[in-house]
Motif scaffolding. Structure first.
Motif, short mmCIF file in Angstrom:
data_model
loop_
_atom_site.label_atom_id
_atom_site.label_comp_id
_atom_site.label_asym_id
_atom_site.label_seq_id
_atom_site.Cartn_x
_atom_site.Cartn_y
_atom_site.Cartn_z
N VAL A 177 0.77 -1.47 -0.11
CA VAL A 177 0.03 0.50 0.05
C VAL A 177 0.66 1.64 -0.04
O VAL A 177 1.89 1.72 0.63
N GLN A 181 -6.32 5.51 0.10
CA GLN A 181 -6.86 4.94 -0.65
C GLN A 181 -6.71 2.87 -0.23
O GLN A 181 -7.54 2.68 -0.09
N GLY A 182 -5.49 2.20 -0.45
CA GLY A 182 -5.23 1.43 0.45
C GLY A 182 -5.41 1.00 1.94
O GLY A 182 -5.74 0.18 1.56
N THR A 184 -7.50 2.92 3.36
CA THR A 184 -9.22 2.42 3.31
C THR A 184 -9.93 1.14 2.76
O THR A 184 -10.40 -0.02 3.68
N GLU A 185 -9.05 0.19 1.95
CA GLU A 185 -8.91 -1.41 1.03
C GLU A 185 -8.71 -2.29 2.26
O GLU A 185 -9.18 -3.04 3.05
N TYR A 186 -7.62 -2.14 3.48
CA TYR A 186 -7.14 -2.84 4.08
C TYR A 186 -8.38 -3.11 5.18
O TYR A 186 -8.94 -3.58 6.18
N ASN A 188 -11.35 -1.93 5.44
CA ASN A 188 -13.10 -2.57 4.78
C ASN A 188 -12.13 -4.15 5.15
O ASN A 188 -13.18 -4.95 5.87
N LEU A 189 -11.26 -4.50 4.89
CA LEU A 189 -10.87 -6.06 5.24
C LEU A 189 -11.35 -6.83 6.79
O LEU A 189 -11.83 -6.82 7.25
N LEU A 222 -1.31 -5.76 0.87
CA LEU A 222 -3.15 -6.03 0.59
C LEU A 222 -2.54 -8.16 -0.79
O LEU A 222 -1.58 -7.31 -1.16
N ASP A 224 -4.16 -9.80 -3.34
CA ASP A 224 -4.96 -9.06 -4.44
C ASP A 224 -5.54 -11.11 -5.46
O ASP A 224 -4.10 -11.55 -5.47
N THR A 228 -8.66 -7.27 -6.31
CA THR A 228 -9.13 -7.45 -5.67
C THR A 228 -9.20 -7.80 -4.46
O THR A 228 -8.47 -8.96 -4.28
N ALA A 229 -8.83 -7.11 -3.33
CA ALA A 229 -7.97 -7.39 -2.20
C ALA A 229 -8.65 -8.46 -1.30
O ALA A 229 -9.77 -7.96 -1.09
#
Length: 349
Positions: A177, A181-182, A184-186, A188-189, A222, A224, A228-229
């Motif tokens: 990351v 934005q990355g 935020t992806e983490y 969410n997981l 992440l 992928d 998608t992560a």
């Protein structure tokens, strides 16, 4: 607070931050949780009062003591929250017992001082200073004393090597990351993982704060699948050591072994700059313990030292594990946006 032998505990002031950082960077037993980056990230996300102290001898700073005032069942807990390690860092010629005695006395009548200890700290004399101890779990620490390829073949169990190969065959790839934005992806997981476990979550701002404050010493990987992560780890580093502080994954893709791939990649990256990697606290009887053990690290006990000693239960995590059967049923409420972070702040673990 004055200590015998001309030692004194004083509050950390803005003018002293460079000295704090110098001591942490030069001390061979420091961790990411001793850094001021950790302090600033905590302060950005939580409403705790700082109890960071300097150990001063004849006007010269010879040690640091991290900690915050957090909520407790009775009174206030003084502790370094959300981490495995929170012990003092002292210069080699400073006796630990007078410092520990001052720490024990540096609290209100109904407050509790909790010091998160580890074998590497070299602090001695807790019993003499009026502390009691309680076991809080274990961690695994892997020495990075050889090339990653050798660790992979010699230290990792066969099951790890098989699952890493399976992850690659399933089309998983790992990326680092580089922006919010990355993060935020983490997150969410991570949030989905906490909802599955029925456990209160950190606020989103804490992860963004760690990314900002630690800079290059905060690494988020992440895993992928088709862009998608499906899994991730958050790694904090200080000096020669890294700590896998947080991990998360989508259970729908566990058959593709994203966690094995992420841990092996974290170890591979750490081999480039660090001397050891710590896998973080886990319960000995858990499936996570079995998972982490496969990577060949040395198992070490984690202990909290508590003053006054009759409140030793305040340092135990078992009081929260007893609630697991209840919180699982309440998971939708416990992980609600405004409930989970506030509950997490009160638990401070």
């Amino acid at each position: 607070m004055t200590i015998e032998n001309s030692l004194e505990l004083v509050s950390l002031q803005d003018a002293d931050t460079s000295t704090w950082t110098r001591i942490v960077k030069s001390h061979d037993q420091s961790t990411p949780f001793h850094t001021l980056a950790w302090k600033r990230a905590i302060e950005r996300a939580f409403d705790y009062d700082s109890r960071y102290r300097l150990v001063q001898r004849d006007g010269v700073i010879v040690g640091v003591v991290p900690g915050f005032e957090t909520g407790g069942v009775f009174g206030t807990d003084i502790v370094q929250p959300f981490c495995e390690y929170g012990y003092p860092l002292l210069e080699p010629d400073v006796e630990s017992i007078p410092v520990l005695q001052a720490m024990a006395n540096d609290r209100g009548r109904f407050d509790t001082r909790i010091v998160k200890e580890a074998p590497q700290s070299r602090m001695v004399g807790y019993s003499d200073a009026g502390f009691g101890g309680i076991h809080t779990g274990v961690t695994f620490r892997l020495l990075l004393d050889r090339p990653y390829e050798d660790l992979f073949e010699q230290a990792f169990e066969t099951e790890v090597r098989r699952n890493v190969g399976l992850a690659h065959d399933a089309g998983l790839s790992v990326r680092t990351v580089s922006d919010h934005q990355g993060i935020t992806e983490y997150y969410n997981l991570y949030l989905a993982t906490m909802q599955r476990l029925g456990s209160p979550q950190f606020p989103r701002s804490f992860f963004h704060g760690l990314f900002d404050e630690f800079g290059t010493d905060c690494t988020v990987l992440l895993a992928d699948l088709d862009g998608t992560a499906v899994g991730g780890v958050l790694i904090l580093s200080q000096g020669s050591e890294s700590v896998i502080w947080s991990s998360a994954s989508d259970e729908a893709h566990w058959d593709r072994s994203p966690n094995h791939l992420l841990y092996s990649t974290a170890i591979e990256r750490a081999c480039e700059k660090r001397a050891a990697i710590d896998f973080g606290r886990t319960s000995p009887e858990s499936g996570v313990h079995t998972f982490k053990r496969q990577f060949g690290g040395r198992e070490r006990s984690l202990v909290s030292m508590v003053s006054p000693p009759h409140r030793v239960g305040a340092g135990s995590l078992s009081q929260y594990r007893h609630l697991e059967s209840v919180v699982t049923q309440l998971a939708p409420l416990i992980t609600y946006d405004w409930v989970g972070p506030r509950l997490k702040e009160w638990i401070h673990e």
